[in-house]
Design an enzyme around this catalytic site. Sequence first.
Site, PDB file in Angstrom:
ATOM      1  N   SER A   1      -5.181   5.058   5.423  1.00  0.00           N
ATOM      2  CA  SER A   1      -4.173   4.129   5.915  1.00  0.00           C
ATOM      3  C   SER A   1      -4.314   4.022   7.423  1.00  0.00           C
ATOM      4  O   SER A   1      -4.753   4.957   8.093  1.00  0.00           O
ATOM      5  CB  SER A   1      -2.785   4.647   5.560  1.00  0.00           C
ATOM      6  OG  SER A   1      -1.803   4.042   6.365  1.00  0.00           O
TER       7      SER A   1
ATOM      8  N   ASP B   1       0.818  -1.211   0.000  1.00  0.00           N
ATOM      9  CA  ASP B   1       0.000   0.000   0.000  1.00  0.00           C
ATOM     10  C   ASP B   1       0.851   1.260   0.000  1.00  0.00           C
ATOM     11  O   ASP B   1       0.492   2.270  -0.608  1.00  0.00           O
ATOM     12  CB  ASP B   1      -0.930   0.004   1.218  1.00  0.00           C
ATOM     13  CG  ASP B   1      -2.178  -0.836   0.973  1.00  0.00           C
ATOM     14  OD1 ASP B   1      -2.107  -1.737   0.137  1.00  0.00           O
ATOM     15  OD2 ASP B   1      -3.200  -0.582   1.617  1.00  0.00           O
TER      16      ASP B   1
ATOM     17  N   GLU C   1      -6.635   4.602  -0.399  1.00  0.00           N
ATOM     18  CA  GLU C   1      -6.253   5.196   0.872  1.00  0.00           C
ATOM     19  C   GLU C   1      -5.779   6.626   0.672  1.00  0.00           C
ATOM     20  O   GLU C   1      -5.233   6.975  -0.372  1.00  0.00           O
ATOM     21  CB  GLU C   1      -5.105   4.389   1.514  1.00  0.00           C
ATOM     22  CG  GLU C   1      -5.552   3.070   2.066  1.00  0.00           C
ATOM     23  CD  GLU C   1      -4.441   2.361   2.822  1.00  0.00           C
ATOM     24  OE1 GLU C   1      -4.762   1.412   3.547  1.00  0.00           O
ATOM     25  OE2 GLU C   1      -3.273   2.746   2.688  1.00  0.00           O
TER      26      GLU C   1
ATOM     27  N   CYS D   1       0.673  -7.840   5.953  1.00  0.00           N
ATOM     28  CA  CYS D   1       0.258  -6.608   5.279  1.00  0.00           C
ATOM     29  C   CYS D   1      -1.235  -6.545   4.947  1.00  0.00           C
ATOM     30  O   CYS D   1      -1.980  -7.489   5.102  1.00  0.00           O
ATOM     31  CB  CYS D   1       1.126  -6.320   4.067  1.00  0.00           C
ATOM     32  SG  CYS D   1       2.861  -6.047   4.555  1.00  0.00           S
ATOM     33  N   ASP D   2      -1.597  -5.367   4.410  1.00  0.00           N
ATOM     34  CA  ASP D   2      -2.951  -4.839   4.497  1.00  0.00           C
ATOM     35  C   ASP D   2      -4.054  -5.702   3.900  1.00  0.00           C
ATOM     36  O   ASP D   2      -5.056  -5.955   4.546  1.00  0.00           O
ATOM     37  CB  ASP D   2      -2.991  -3.461   3.841  1.00  0.00           C
ATOM     38  CG  ASP D   2      -2.068  -2.472   4.520  1.00  0.00           C
ATOM     39  OD1 ASP D   2      -0.954  -2.869   4.883  1.00  0.00           O
ATOM     40  OD2 ASP D   2      -2.440  -1.309   4.673  1.00  0.00           O
ATOM     41  N   LYS D   3      -3.946  -6.111   2.665  1.00  0.00           N
ATOM     42  CA  LYS D   3      -5.036  -6.850   2.019  1.00  0.00           C
ATOM     43  C   LYS D   3      -4.745  -8.329   1.930  1.00  0.00           C
ATOM     44  O   LYS D   3      -5.640  -9.131   1.683  1.00  0.00           O
ATOM     45  CB  LYS D   3      -5.293  -6.296   0.599  1.00  0.00           C
ATOM     46  CG  LYS D   3      -5.430  -4.792   0.541  1.00  0.00           C
ATOM     47  CD  LYS D   3      -6.451  -4.275   1.515  1.00  0.00           C
ATOM     48  CE  LYS D   3      -6.311  -2.772   1.733  1.00  0.00           C
ATOM     49  NZ  LYS D   3      -4.999  -2.295   2.160  1.00  0.00           N
TER      50      LYS D   3
ATOM     51  N   CYS E   1       5.138  -2.302   8.461  1.00  0.00           N
ATOM     52  CA  CYS E   1       5.473  -0.979   9.003  1.00  0.00           C
ATOM     53  C   CYS E   1       5.139  -0.888  10.495  1.00  0.00           C
ATOM     54  O   CYS E   1       4.171  -1.467  10.969  1.00  0.00           O
ATOM     55  CB  CYS E   1       4.772   0.096   8.207  1.00  0.00           C
ATOM     56  SG  CYS E   1       5.244   0.080   6.459  1.00  0.00           S
TER      57      CYS E   1
END
Length: 550
Positions: free
Chosen positions: A465, A78, A439, A119-121, A191
């Site tokens: 985010s 992202d 985002e 991570c995000d997705k 992160c």
Amino acid sequence: MRSDRIKKGLERAPHRSLLFATGITRSELDKPMIGVATSWNDLIPGHIGMRDLERFIEKGVHAGGGWPLFFGVPGICDGIAMGHMGMHYSLASRELIADMVESVAMAHAFDGLVLLTNCDKITPGMLMAAARLDIPTIVVTAGAMHSGNYRGSRVNLISAFEAVGKVRKGEMSELDLAELETCACPGPGSCQGMYTANTMACVTESLGMSLPGCATALAVSGEKRRIAFNSGKRIVSMVKEDLTPRKIMTKNAFENAIRIDMALGGSTNTTLHIPAIAHEAGIELSIEAFDRISRTTPHLCNMLPGGPTYMEDLDAAGGIPGVLSRFTKMLKPSPTVSGRSIVDNAKAGRVGNDDVIRTLNNAYHKEGGIAVLKGNLAPDGCVVKQTAVSDKMKKFEGTAIVFDSEEESMKAILAGKVKAGHVIVIRYEGPKGGPGMREMLSPTSAISGMGLGESVVLLTDGRFSGGTRGPCIGHISPEAAEGGPISIVKNGDKIVLDIPSRTLTLKLSNVEIKKRLAKWKPREPKIKSGWLARYAKVVTSANTGAILKA
């Protein structure tokens, strides 16, 4: 075993021949076949260290008496996709990942699955597949990144994003920025704060889908390797026990996970992902559940971006077992992949730092991380990370300055056209209108970097985010592309935000709103070809979890 359908019987001789071509021995053919879905790639810091963890998962599966079979799924970073065409693909890739895991697992008749993710997705996509398939599954999240060091101070990814605004404002030189950007992200891992990647890792452990300690054990650590090994070993036992995701991811489990999410002050993106995972498990979970649970959950961990605490601090203080231990009386009974209940895991948790994981009667805030707002501007709801908003900005009335894309807003912010007292409205960035619900970390970071974080509000039908802080309200539903009220806001309109009262109001009469809506016409799609064009036709609103229509 489920894999018997591809390896047992006379008529499966051709299948066995193909399996023997992969190197498997006849004796190993009788063992459980464990698919290991890995999102390793060279693209995402959170994933570049997975090759090491793959080895330990493989050792664990062999030690447990299974045969591991690896396959890959894609991932999008992202941060790298942010602020340009790439971000259209991020949320939408969640569906691709779920479909890919389902396809490979069903086609090859795995007895069990290990999902190596970060991570995000990627993590929610894999969990959606697990819920859909309902074969024994364990998740290994690859761990968070260590903090960076810039001239003796800890820094992280958001430090680099916010530095852009500081350079524009003249508070930082481009040479200083060049130095910062090389040390903000020092190596492998997701992160460093309670952004979406780490929030989803914590949700996964709180759901009961990963082993205790997995969510916060840092990337490249010996502890993460041990968890990977133990996960590989444990999945073979889960196959024998027939312990499947739908036995773990119950309604109780989802409510427990939301409670821990609220205590952590996690990313607003969980209001998209948790309902989508629940949907795959056959459980209806509304966005209102987040607000209901948030109202009765103290905010115990002051994590980045709203506070100073890094993931490495949370891990050292006791991790998710430590956070769970604060809620032993509030958790609902639910099994976990460990073989113990979530309540037992909570009782085993220990807190080593009462400031990192506070007690219930000494919380940072009385309520949890997310608030769900409604009103004539968001009839179906919108979300805000309330624990990252100062008390001063929880009530605000301002003047709308409207943009029909993120790019338009960024130009105006960096050009100094956004002033104190403005309510920035960014629309046509929802699941359908984006498409892909981009985002908005670039504009929110620019606002903070330019010193406007305590004097403007940002509203969008897109999303933020997990690194966003301040009065940023996202997921406004219905979105502009569906003719929601956000589509008819004009420059100069007055907008009132009241987080304590859970309201977001456009100060217009009902008559004027109806008049404007009657004149609204759908816009041409921003993307007219490729799979995103198909995605835009079947995706639903943010308040549903942006799931796809059947």
